[in-house]
Design a protein around this motif. Sequence first.
Motif, PDB file in Angstrom:
ATOM      1  N   ASP A 118     -11.471  54.415 -81.836  1.00  0.00           N
ATOM      2  CA  ASP A 118     -11.616  55.002 -80.504  1.00  0.00           C
ATOM      3  C   ASP A 118     -13.074  55.182 -80.121  1.00  0.00           C
ATOM      4  OD1 ASP A 118      -8.815  57.083 -81.283  1.00  0.00           O
ATOM      5  OD2 ASP A 118      -8.827  55.220 -80.144  1.00  0.00           O
ATOM      6  N   SER A 120     -15.752  53.758 -78.447  1.00  0.00           N
ATOM      7  CA  SER A 120     -15.822  52.632 -77.521  1.00  0.00           C
ATOM      8  C   SER A 120     -17.021  52.711 -76.597  1.00  0.00           C
ATOM      9  CB  SER A 120     -14.531  52.558 -76.690  1.00  0.00           C
ATOM     10  OG  SER A 120     -14.277  53.799 -76.059  1.00  0.00           O
ATOM     11  N   SER A 192      -8.528  57.839 -74.992  1.00  0.00           N
ATOM     12  CA  SER A 192      -9.124  57.745 -76.328  1.00  0.00           C
ATOM     13  C   SER A 192     -10.112  58.868 -76.561  1.00  0.00           C
ATOM     14  CB  SER A 192      -9.815  56.392 -76.505  1.00  0.00           C
ATOM     15  OG  SER A 192     -10.885  56.243 -75.591  1.00  0.00           O
ATOM     16  N   GLY A 197     -11.991  60.422 -79.703  1.00  0.00           N
ATOM     17  CA  GLY A 197     -12.958  59.349 -79.781  1.00  0.00           C
ATOM     18  C   GLY A 197     -14.195  59.642 -78.962  1.00  0.00           C
TER      19      GLY A 197
END
Length: 848
Positions: A118, A120, A192, A197
């Motif tokens: 997660d 990103s 996410s 995340g």
Amino acid sequence: MLRTALRNVLAHKARLLMTTLAVLLGVAFVSGTLVFTATISEAFQRSSQEGLTHVDVAVQPDDDSDAVESTPGDPANLPQDLLDAAGALPGVASVTGEVSGFAALAGPDGDLVGDGWDTSGANYYAGPDETGTDERYPMAEGRAPRTGGEIAIDAATAERSGYRVGDTARVSVDGPVREETITGIFTTEDGSVAAGGSLVLFDTATAQQLYTAPGEYTRITLRAADGTSQDELKDAVAPLVPADAEAVTGQRLADNQAREIEQATSGMRTALLAFAGISLFVGVFIIANTFTMLVAQRTRELALLRAVGASRRQVTRSVLIEALAVGTVAGLAGFGTGIGIAAGLRSLMNAFDITIPDGPLIIGGSAVLASLAVGVGVTVLAAYLPARRAAKIPPVAAMNSVHAAPTTRGLLLRNTIGALFAGAGAALVIAGTGSDDKGTTMGLGAGLLVIGVFVLTPLLSRPVIAAAAPLLRVAGVSGKLARLNAVRNPRRTAATASALMIGLTLITGITVIADSMAKSVDKMATESLTSDYVVSMANFAPLSPDVATTLAEQPEVTAITGLRSSPALLDGDPDTAYLTGVDGESIDELVNVDFTAGSWAGLGGENAVVDTDTAEDFGWTVGDTFPVTYEDGATGSLTITGLYEGNEMIRGVMLDSAALDPHMERVQDFQVMLRTADGAGEATRSALEAALGDNPAIQVQDKEDISEDIAFMFTLLLNMLYGLLAMAIVVAVLGVINTLAMSVFERRQEIGMLRAIGLDRRSTKRMVRLESVVIALFGGVLGVGLGVFFGWAVGELLSGYLSTFELVLPWSRMAVFLTLAALVGILAALWPARRAARLNMLAAIKAD
């Protein structure tokens, strides 16, 4: 009869307590699972839907389009001219070009922030002139990134890491470390991020350079103007959409995400419910045992009811009403406990940094109905046979204190049926080891074998418990009496031991399989690699080729190759295969595979080596040439210069990277293998890590590290399974306590007589404890034996897919399991033993 049944429930509250607890635990697991999975599913769905509030239509690559199926690789990204044309359509209020991928953010302490997959990165889309704002990511502090070297991070990540606007952070997208200045902190509804995340934003040009190509987007989203529906906007943009892309409404995106979240949680729900089912199955033995003993103790009462006119149906119904009352109480209590379990699980996940979006507990009608249905259904079904047995008591039995014992014919029939089931089950399990039906035959055989052993348990109890006689003699009279008491009622002993047997069968079988798999995968990994180190991203994302270039420049590196993967179509086959690019000059120093023909020597140019399974599928031999369609659509041919025995780590079509690179859309490695002059060592590893900028997103592993990772994965899985199966063991403990308590109650006259003739309290306690230990070890021996057999059978099945499979019998753990079984017996006997020792001798002898 209704009043009689309810009076009996109230009169035997203590004796029914363990049954109620057993059902309560199973129901609590069921209701807790349903409430917990519904809660997290609803929370993630709500979070994902909030993240789509600005999307009315999305244009995105379509993996299932005909255009994609006719060519290898993923569908193309979306071009700038599509975004411009979509933005000019009538009914479009705004258009956003999205670019996304992996981005690892290191915290001030050097450790990764976020949860791996997660972690990103994306672009901040400021419009075609780069002067607007991105409504997806409103800035809470600072400003959006505008050029290379600048990033923005989400507010949750900023809070966890301690970063502030103006700080410098280290970011890695594909290996090399980037020093970026944090210019802003934003809020987002991204699912996410809500799950723990992190999200890093770049300016659009930088994001395209990192993830796609200049002027390309991974998705284009449109917002409808007032008066334009999502479907109307979708129809308007449809003529602009390329053949390998699709236009999807925001509502459909939300529905698809909800479906994906539901599928993701359904697997967890199914697994947890399976363990709840195991504990309830174990609880069935306790319930049946309890009602059997209650019926036996009330023989005279039930026979008198028959004598004064009660029919068999009425007697059966009265016992089932008792079970119904117990099941209802247990179901309601279990449902309430399950809600507490669900709340506790959510708090536990947050404590382990597994973040769940905020939201209320979702207590649906299905959870309520399932709890009551399970609690009542399991209890009534388990009590049905004892109820029928009660109805068969003849009125004349009212003149006797004990009903007739099972006939020889009945026992012979039971043993015959048990032998048939066990024999058929064992035969099917063995047959399943060579079957291709994905374990269906073996699963059916395992079920039949467990049932057969359960039916045969009364027969098995005598010889197995008799084998413990030499050990029990050490305890003198108490040991002898314990052995005799354990085999006095074989059916009761069998039902009690079977509950423990089920739990230990599963635990032992899973342990054998997990240890064997860990050993086999470790063996495959260490035997296949002759490299000193394997370098990869921490989440196995692609690596930039700059990583291999940087490492190759280090003086300690003597051989190195990056491994690259590219989709292709081979020899006219419509299914996408993958070509692996390697350094043809050094690969033979880094991997160890057995060649059946040819070697690595010819690898170069348009030559390739192929694993024997792939060659067999296509009918290839050394010297054959086959056509290939590369990722970029270009065609060519490859000549086979070697055939090797592949495994799960090294397999497929391998060719020199120089021949593969020109056809790859983005040249990236999935890992790098290397050898060093001094071999693996901490100094060498430190030097390699330093050369890569001490990047926390990159892992440099030697063979020992790979083995530890494999062992950790299986150990983590085992510990999770042990935790889930612990409830079944707890239920089995309740069964032992229940049996002993009721056995003490039945034998109070006998115990009183033994006390009267000289058996002191300590010896009485020892007698009950030893009886409990014998019963628990009996169940433990059966469980460990069945578990080893099932572990061997599954191993034989897996050996057909894993060439390095090696059966491992964890003797030390099995000894621990048996020791724990004995400990279970000791703990379960504490209260019954104390109760037996404190019986009043005279009152017990006088008891009727």
